[in-house]
Design a protein around this motif. Structure first.
Motif, short mmCIF file in Angstrom:
data_model
loop_
_atom_site.label_atom_id
_atom_site.label_comp_id
_atom_site.label_asym_id
_atom_site.label_seq_id
_atom_site.Cartn_x
_atom_site.Cartn_y
_atom_site.Cartn_z
N PHE A 197 0.84 -1.21 0.00
CA PHE A 197 0.00 0.00 0.00
C PHE A 197 0.87 1.25 0.00
CE2 PHE A 197 -1.88 3.44 2.51
CZ PHE A 197 -3.01 3.72 1.75
N VAL A 198 1.87 1.27 0.88
CA VAL A 198 2.76 2.43 0.98
C VAL A 198 3.53 2.64 -0.32
CG1 VAL A 198 4.78 3.40 2.15
CG2 VAL A 198 2.98 2.28 3.48
N LEU A 199 4.07 1.56 -0.88
CA LEU A 199 4.86 1.67 -2.10
C LEU A 199 3.99 2.05 -3.30
CD1 LEU A 199 7.28 -1.36 -1.63
CD2 LEU A 199 7.79 1.06 -1.33
N GLY A 200 2.75 1.55 -3.33
CA GLY A 200 1.83 1.95 -4.39
C GLY A 200 1.48 3.42 -4.29
N LEU A 201 1.32 3.90 -3.04
CA LEU A 201 1.05 5.31 -2.79
C LEU A 201 2.23 6.18 -3.26
CD1 LEU A 201 -0.98 7.29 -1.45
CD2 LEU A 201 0.29 6.98 0.68
N VAL A 202 3.44 5.73 -2.92
CA VAL A 202 4.65 6.47 -3.32
C VAL A 202 4.78 6.50 -4.84
CG1 VAL A 202 7.18 6.42 -3.29
CG2 VAL A 202 5.89 6.00 -1.19
N GLN A 203 4.52 5.36 -5.48
CA GLN A 203 4.59 5.31 -6.95
C GLN A 203 3.60 6.29 -7.58
OE1 GLN A 203 6.40 4.00 -9.30
NE2 GLN A 203 5.04 4.56 -10.98
N GLY A 204 2.37 6.30 -7.10
CA GLY A 204 1.36 7.19 -7.65
C GLY A 204 1.67 8.65 -7.41
N LEU A 205 2.24 8.96 -6.26
CA LEU A 205 2.55 10.36 -5.91
C LEU A 205 3.74 10.90 -6.69
CD1 LEU A 205 2.13 10.31 -2.01
CD2 LEU A 205 0.73 11.60 -3.64
N THR A 206 4.70 10.04 -7.03
CA THR A 206 5.97 10.53 -7.59
C THR A 206 6.17 10.27 -9.08
OG1 THR A 206 7.07 8.46 -6.93
CG2 THR A 206 7.12 10.28 -5.35
N GLU A 207 5.37 9.43 -9.70
CA GLU A 207 5.61 9.07 -11.10
C GLU A 207 5.61 10.27 -12.03
OE1 GLU A 207 6.22 7.01 -14.68
OE2 GLU A 207 6.59 6.43 -12.59
N PHE A 208 4.67 11.18 -11.84
CA PHE A 208 4.53 12.29 -12.79
C PHE A 208 5.25 13.56 -12.35
CE2 PHE A 208 0.56 9.72 -13.16
CZ PHE A 208 0.90 9.11 -14.36
N LEU A 209 5.72 13.57 -11.13
CA LEU A 209 6.49 14.72 -10.65
C LEU A 209 7.96 14.50 -11.02
CD1 LEU A 209 4.89 15.18 -7.11
CD2 LEU A 209 4.16 16.14 -9.30
N PRO A 210 8.70 15.56 -11.31
CA PRO A 210 10.10 15.41 -11.74
C PRO A 210 11.06 15.12 -10.59
CG PRO A 210 9.52 17.72 -11.66
CD PRO A 210 8.25 16.97 -11.36
N ILE A 211 10.73 14.08 -9.80
CA ILE A 211 11.55 13.75 -8.63
C ILE A 211 11.97 12.28 -8.60
CG2 ILE A 211 10.65 15.64 -7.21
CD1 ILE A 211 8.71 13.67 -5.94
N SER A 212 11.55 11.49 -9.57
CA SER A 212 11.94 10.08 -9.73
C SER A 212 11.16 9.12 -8.83
CB SER A 212 13.44 9.87 -9.51
OG SER A 212 13.76 8.49 -9.66
N SER A 213 10.22 8.42 -9.42
CA SER A 213 9.43 7.44 -8.66
C SER A 213 10.29 6.23 -8.29
CB SER A 213 8.22 6.98 -9.48
OG SER A 213 8.63 6.37 -10.70
N SER A 214 11.17 5.78 -9.21
CA SER A 214 11.99 4.60 -8.91
C SER A 214 12.93 4.88 -7.74
CB SER A 214 12.80 4.18 -10.15
OG SER A 214 13.61 5.24 -10.61
N ALA A 215 13.46 6.09 -7.66
CA ALA A 215 14.33 6.45 -6.54
C ALA A 215 13.53 6.46 -5.24
CB ALA A 215 14.96 7.81 -6.77
N HIS A 216 12.32 6.98 -5.28
CA HIS A 216 11.52 7.08 -4.05
C HIS A 216 11.03 5.71 -3.58
CE1 HIS A 216 11.66 11.39 -4.66
NE2 HIS A 216 11.14 11.54 -3.46
N LEU A 217 10.76 4.80 -4.50
CA LEU A 217 10.43 3.44 -4.10
C LEU A 217 11.63 2.79 -3.42
CD1 LEU A 217 8.43 2.10 -7.20
CD2 LEU A 217 7.52 2.64 -4.93
N ARG A 218 12.79 2.99 -4.01
CA ARG A 218 14.04 2.44 -3.45
C ARG A 218 14.33 3.04 -2.09
NH1 ARG A 218 17.56 0.24 -1.46
NH2 ARG A 218 19.72 -0.10 -2.13
N LEU A 219 14.17 4.36 -1.95
CA LEU A 219 14.47 5.05 -0.69
C LEU A 219 13.45 4.73 0.39
CD1 LEU A 219 15.58 8.55 -2.00
CD2 LEU A 219 17.02 6.68 -1.20
N THR A 220 12.19 4.60 0.01
CA THR A 220 11.15 4.25 0.99
C THR A 220 11.46 2.92 1.64
OG1 THR A 220 9.45 5.47 -0.23
CG2 THR A 220 8.69 3.79 1.32
#
Length: 290
Positions: A7-30
Protein backbone atom coordinates in the motif's frame (compact mmCIF):
# COMPACT_ATOMS: atom_id res chain seq x y z
CA UNK A 1 6.16 -8.14 1.07
CA UNK A 2 3.24 -7.36 3.36
CA UNK A 3 -0.01 -5.71 2.26
CA UNK A 4 0.95 -2.60 4.24
CA UNK A 5 4.26 -2.36 2.41
CA UNK A 6 2.51 -2.72 -0.94
CA UNK A 7 0.00 0.00 0.00
CA UNK A 8 2.76 2.43 0.98
CA UNK A 9 4.86 1.67 -2.10
CA UNK A 10 1.83 1.95 -4.39
CA UNK A 11 1.05 5.31 -2.79
CA UNK A 12 4.65 6.47 -3.32
CA UNK A 13 4.59 5.31 -6.95
CA UNK A 14 1.36 7.19 -7.65
CA UNK A 15 2.55 10.36 -5.91
CA UNK A 16 5.97 10.53 -7.59
CA UNK A 17 5.61 9.07 -11.10
CA UNK A 18 4.53 12.29 -12.79
CA UNK A 19 6.49 14.72 -10.65
CA UNK A 20 10.10 15.41 -11.74
CA UNK A 21 11.55 13.75 -8.63
CA UNK A 22 11.94 10.08 -9.73
CA UNK A 23 9.43 7.44 -8.66
CA UNK A 24 11.99 4.60 -8.91
CA UNK A 25 14.33 6.45 -6.54
CA UNK A 26 11.52 7.08 -4.05
CA UNK A 27 10.43 3.44 -4.10
CA UNK A 28 14.04 2.44 -3.45
CA UNK A 29 14.47 5.05 -0.69
CA UNK A 30 11.15 4.25 0.99
CA UNK A 31 12.21 0.63 1.34
CA UNK A 32 15.67 1.61 2.58
CA UNK A 33 14.39 4.12 5.18
CA UNK A 34 11.72 1.70 6.44
CA UNK A 35 14.14 -1.22 6.67
CA UNK A 36 12.19 -3.18 4.06
CA UNK A 37 13.71 -5.23 1.30
CA UNK A 38 14.20 -3.38 -1.98
CA UNK A 39 11.03 -4.06 -4.03
CA UNK A 40 13.19 -4.47 -7.12
CA UNK A 41 13.02 -3.38 -10.74
CA UNK A 42 10.22 -5.83 -11.63
CA UNK A 43 7.89 -4.47 -8.92
CA UNK A 44 8.68 -0.90 -10.01
CA UNK A 45 8.00 -1.62 -13.69
CA UNK A 46 4.71 -3.41 -13.01
CA UNK A 47 3.33 -0.75 -10.65
CA UNK A 48 4.15 1.83 -13.34
CA UNK A 49 1.51 0.12 -15.48
CA UNK A 50 -1.00 1.53 -12.99
CA UNK A 51 0.24 5.07 -13.38
CA UNK A 52 0.40 4.74 -17.17
CA UNK A 53 -3.22 3.56 -17.14
CA UNK A 54 -3.96 6.89 -15.44
CA UNK A 55 -2.16 8.70 -18.30
CA UNK A 56 -4.17 6.79 -20.89
CA UNK A 57 -7.46 7.74 -19.24
CA UNK A 58 -6.45 11.36 -18.63
CA UNK A 59 -5.25 11.87 -22.23
CA UNK A 60 -7.77 9.44 -23.75
CA UNK A 61 -9.08 11.96 -26.30
CA UNK A 62 -5.58 12.88 -27.49
CA UNK A 63 -4.46 9.25 -27.59
CA UNK A 64 -7.59 8.08 -29.39
CA UNK A 65 -7.22 10.82 -31.99
CA UNK A 66 -3.50 10.11 -32.51
CA UNK A 67 -3.98 6.34 -32.89
CA UNK A 68 -6.96 6.77 -35.23
CA UNK A 69 -5.26 9.32 -37.49
CA UNK A 70 -1.92 7.50 -37.50
CA UNK A 71 -3.59 4.17 -38.40
CA UNK A 72 -5.59 5.74 -41.25
CA UNK A 73 -2.54 7.60 -42.52
CA UNK A 74 -0.88 4.26 -43.30
CA UNK A 75 -3.37 3.89 -46.17
CA UNK A 76 -4.30 7.52 -46.81
CA UNK A 77 -1.45 9.71 -48.06
CA UNK A 78 -3.36 12.94 -47.43
CA UNK A 79 -3.43 12.23 -43.67
CA UNK A 80 0.36 11.81 -43.42
CA UNK A 81 0.79 15.56 -43.01
CA UNK A 82 -1.76 15.70 -40.20
CA UNK A 83 -0.25 16.64 -36.83
CA UNK A 84 -1.86 13.68 -35.05
CA UNK A 85 -0.48 11.21 -37.60
CA UNK A 86 2.97 12.74 -37.19
CA UNK A 87 2.64 12.53 -33.40
CA UNK A 88 2.07 8.79 -33.74
CA UNK A 89 5.38 8.41 -35.58
CA UNK A 90 7.16 10.77 -33.19
CA UNK A 91 6.09 8.71 -30.17
CA UNK A 92 7.34 5.56 -31.90
CA UNK A 93 10.67 7.16 -32.85
CA UNK A 94 11.11 8.67 -29.38
CA UNK A 95 10.57 5.25 -27.78
CA UNK A 96 13.49 3.60 -29.59
CA UNK A 97 16.36 4.82 -27.32
CA UNK A 98 14.83 3.58 -24.06
CA UNK A 99 13.85 0.28 -25.67
CA UNK A 100 17.38 -0.42 -26.89
CA UNK A 101 19.13 0.75 -23.72
CA UNK A 102 16.56 -0.90 -21.43
CA UNK A 103 17.40 -4.32 -22.87
CA UNK A 104 21.14 -3.63 -23.12
CA UNK A 105 21.48 -2.33 -19.54
CA UNK A 106 18.99 -4.69 -17.86
CA UNK A 107 21.54 -6.21 -15.47
CA UNK A 108 22.89 -2.80 -14.44
CA UNK A 109 19.35 -1.46 -13.90
CA UNK A 110 18.59 -4.32 -11.53
CA UNK A 111 21.97 -4.10 -9.76
CA UNK A 112 24.58 -1.29 -9.69
CA UNK A 113 22.13 1.44 -10.73
CA UNK A 114 20.23 0.93 -7.44
CA UNK A 115 23.23 2.04 -5.33
CA UNK A 116 22.06 4.85 -3.02
CA UNK A 117 25.17 6.93 -3.77
CA UNK A 118 24.32 6.92 -7.48
CA UNK A 119 20.71 7.81 -6.69
CA UNK A 120 21.86 10.75 -4.55
CA UNK A 121 24.11 11.94 -7.37
CA UNK A 122 21.41 11.78 -10.03
CA UNK A 123 18.90 13.52 -7.75
CA UNK A 124 21.25 16.49 -7.34
CA UNK A 125 22.63 16.66 -10.89
CA UNK A 126 19.26 16.37 -12.60
CA UNK A 127 17.82 18.82 -10.08
CA UNK A 128 20.39 21.39 -11.21
CA UNK A 129 19.63 20.64 -14.88
CA UNK A 130 15.89 21.05 -14.29
CA UNK A 131 16.56 24.32 -12.46
CA UNK A 132 18.59 25.71 -15.36
CA UNK A 133 15.96 24.62 -17.91
CA UNK A 134 13.20 26.17 -15.81
CA UNK A 135 15.02 29.51 -15.52
CA UNK A 136 15.60 29.64 -19.27
CA UNK A 137 11.92 28.96 -19.89
CA UNK A 138 10.90 31.66 -17.40
CA UNK A 139 13.26 34.16 -19.06
CA UNK A 140 11.72 33.49 -22.47
CA UNK A 141 8.18 33.75 -21.13
CA UNK A 142 8.61 37.01 -19.22
CA UNK A 143 11.40 38.68 -21.15
CA UNK A 144 13.52 41.10 -19.15
CA UNK A 145 14.59 44.64 -18.69
CA UNK A 146 16.42 44.78 -22.02
CA UNK A 147 14.72 42.00 -23.97
CA UNK A 148 11.24 41.07 -25.16
CA UNK A 149 9.47 37.84 -24.31
CA UNK A 150 10.33 34.99 -26.69
CA UNK A 151 7.75 32.68 -28.24
CA UNK A 152 8.46 29.09 -27.20
CA UNK A 153 7.73 26.01 -29.32
CA UNK A 154 4.61 23.85 -29.01
CA UNK A 155 3.98 20.24 -30.07
CA UNK A 156 3.08 21.41 -33.58
CA UNK A 157 6.78 22.31 -33.92
CA UNK A 158 8.00 18.86 -32.87
CA UNK A 159 10.41 17.33 -35.38
CA UNK A 160 12.00 13.90 -35.78
CA UNK A 161 15.26 15.27 -34.38
CA UNK A 162 13.53 16.73 -31.32
CA UNK A 163 11.53 13.51 -30.87
CA UNK A 164 14.75 11.49 -30.78
CA UNK A 165 16.34 13.93 -28.33
CA UNK A 166 13.28 13.56 -26.11
CA UNK A 167 13.74 9.80 -26.39
CA UNK A 168 17.39 10.01 -25.31
CA UNK A 169 16.35 12.12 -22.32
CA UNK A 170 13.71 9.54 -21.41
CA UNK A 171 16.28 6.74 -21.62
CA UNK A 172 18.34 8.49 -18.94
CA UNK A 173 15.54 7.66 -16.51
CA UNK A 174 16.67 4.02 -16.56
CA UNK A 175 18.96 5.20 -13.75
CA UNK A 176 16.93 5.64 -10.52
CA UNK A 177 17.00 9.25 -9.38
CA UNK A 178 16.96 10.79 -12.86
CA UNK A 179 13.14 10.84 -13.25
CA UNK A 180 11.44 10.09 -16.55
CA UNK A 181 9.30 13.23 -16.43
CA UNK A 182 12.17 15.31 -15.03
CA UNK A 183 14.59 14.30 -17.80
CA UNK A 184 12.14 14.65 -20.69
CA UNK A 185 10.64 17.91 -19.41
CA UNK A 186 14.13 19.34 -18.86
CA UNK A 187 15.09 18.27 -22.36
CA UNK A 188 11.96 19.84 -23.80
CA UNK A 189 12.53 23.11 -21.97
CA UNK A 190 16.17 23.25 -23.11
CA UNK A 191 15.00 22.66 -26.71
CA UNK A 192 12.71 25.66 -26.39
CA UNK A 193 9.30 24.07 -25.76
CA UNK A 194 6.67 25.46 -23.40
CA UNK A 195 6.22 23.80 -20.01
CA UNK A 196 2.81 22.41 -20.97
CA UNK A 197 4.06 21.02 -24.32
CA UNK A 198 7.16 19.47 -22.75
CA UNK A 199 5.07 17.75 -20.06
CA UNK A 200 2.35 16.58 -22.45
CA UNK A 201 4.79 14.95 -24.87
CA UNK A 202 6.73 13.52 -21.92
CA UNK A 203 3.63 11.71 -20.66
CA UNK A 204 2.57 10.51 -24.13
CA UNK A 205 6.09 9.30 -24.90
CA UNK A 206 6.23 7.29 -21.68
CA UNK A 207 3.19 5.12 -22.51
CA UNK A 208 4.80 2.61 -24.95
CA UNK A 209 8.04 2.35 -22.96
CA UNK A 210 6.42 1.88 -19.55
CA UNK A 211 3.76 -0.55 -20.75
CA UNK A 212 6.36 -2.61 -22.64
CA UNK A 213 8.66 -2.64 -19.58
CA UNK A 214 5.80 -3.65 -17.28
CA UNK A 215 4.67 -6.49 -19.56
CA UNK A 216 8.28 -7.66 -19.98
CA UNK A 217 8.77 -7.80 -16.20
CA UNK A 218 5.54 -9.76 -15.62
CA UNK A 219 7.53 -12.97 -15.96
CA UNK A 220 9.52 -12.04 -12.84
CA UNK A 221 6.50 -11.02 -10.74
CA UNK A 222 5.78 -13.28 -7.79
CA UNK A 223 9.41 -14.32 -7.44
CA UNK A 224 11.41 -13.70 -4.28
CA UNK A 225 9.74 -11.76 -1.47
CA UNK A 226 7.23 -9.90 -3.69
CA UNK A 227 4.13 -11.99 -4.49
CA UNK A 228 1.44 -11.32 -7.08
CA UNK A 229 -1.25 -10.13 -4.66
CA UNK A 230 0.67 -7.19 -3.12
CA UNK A 231 2.09 -6.25 -6.53
CA UNK A 232 -1.38 -5.96 -8.08
CA UNK A 233 -2.67 -4.11 -5.01
CA UNK A 234 0.16 -1.58 -5.26
CA UNK A 235 -0.56 -1.17 -8.98
CA UNK A 236 -4.21 -0.30 -8.29
CA UNK A 237 -3.22 2.20 -5.59
CA UNK A 238 -0.69 3.76 -7.98
CA UNK A 239 -3.40 4.15 -10.63
CA UNK A 240 -5.89 5.92 -8.34
CA UNK A 241 -3.33 8.25 -6.77
CA UNK A 242 -1.52 8.80 -10.07
CA UNK A 243 -4.66 10.04 -11.83
CA UNK A 244 -5.23 12.67 -9.15
CA UNK A 245 -1.57 13.76 -9.32
CA UNK A 246 -1.45 14.11 -13.10
CA UNK A 247 -4.62 16.22 -13.10
CA UNK A 248 -3.08 18.52 -10.48
CA UNK A 249 0.34 18.63 -12.16
CA UNK A 250 -0.97 19.66 -15.59
CA UNK A 251 -2.73 22.61 -13.95
CA UNK A 252 0.28 23.46 -11.79
CA UNK A 253 2.79 23.75 -14.64
CA UNK A 254 0.61 26.11 -16.66
CA UNK A 255 1.72 29.07 -14.55
CA UNK A 256 4.10 27.79 -11.87
CA UNK A 257 7.85 27.22 -11.71
CA UNK A 258 9.56 23.84 -11.26
CA UNK A 259 11.86 25.33 -8.60
CA UNK A 260 10.09 23.63 -5.62
CA UNK A 261 10.95 20.27 -7.20
CA UNK A 262 14.51 21.42 -7.93
CA UNK A 263 15.06 22.39 -4.28
CA UNK A 264 13.49 19.15 -3.04
CA UNK A 265 15.71 17.00 -5.29
CA UNK A 266 18.91 18.73 -4.23
CA UNK A 267 18.07 18.62 -0.51
CA UNK A 268 17.07 14.96 -0.69
CA UNK A 269 20.31 14.10 -2.50
CA UNK A 270 22.38 15.93 0.10
CA UNK A 271 20.55 14.23 2.99
CA UNK A 272 21.03 10.85 1.33
CA UNK A 273 24.76 11.44 0.89
CA UNK A 274 24.99 12.52 4.55
CA UNK A 275 23.17 9.40 5.80
CA UNK A 276 25.41 7.11 3.76
CA UNK A 277 28.56 8.97 4.89
CA UNK A 278 27.46 8.75 8.53
CA UNK A 279 26.83 5.02 8.21
CA UNK A 280 23.11 5.39 8.99
CA UNK A 281 22.41 3.84 5.60
CA UNK A 282 24.65 1.58 3.56
CA UNK A 283 24.82 2.12 -0.21
CA UNK A 284 22.90 -1.11 -0.68
CA UNK A 285 20.48 -0.72 2.26
CA UNK A 286 17.38 -2.82 1.87
CA UNK A 287 18.76 -5.16 -0.76
CA UNK A 288 19.24 -7.93 1.78
CA UNK A 289 16.91 -6.69 4.50
CA UNK A 290 13.85 -8.62 5.57
Amino acid sequence: MSWFESFVLGLVQGLTEFLPISSSAHLRLTAAFAGWQDPGAAFTAITQIGTEAAVIIYFRKDIGRIISTWSRSLFNRELRHDHDAQMGWLVIVGSIPIGVLGITLKDAIEGPFRDLRLIATTLIVMGVVLGIADRLAARDETGGRHRAAKQRKTLTDLSIKDGLLYGVCQAMALVPGVSRSGATISGGLLMGYTRESAARYSFLLAIPAVLASGVYELKDAGEGHVSWGPTLFATVIAFVVGYAVIAWFMKFISNKSFMPFVIYRILLGIVLFALVAAGTLTPHAGETAG
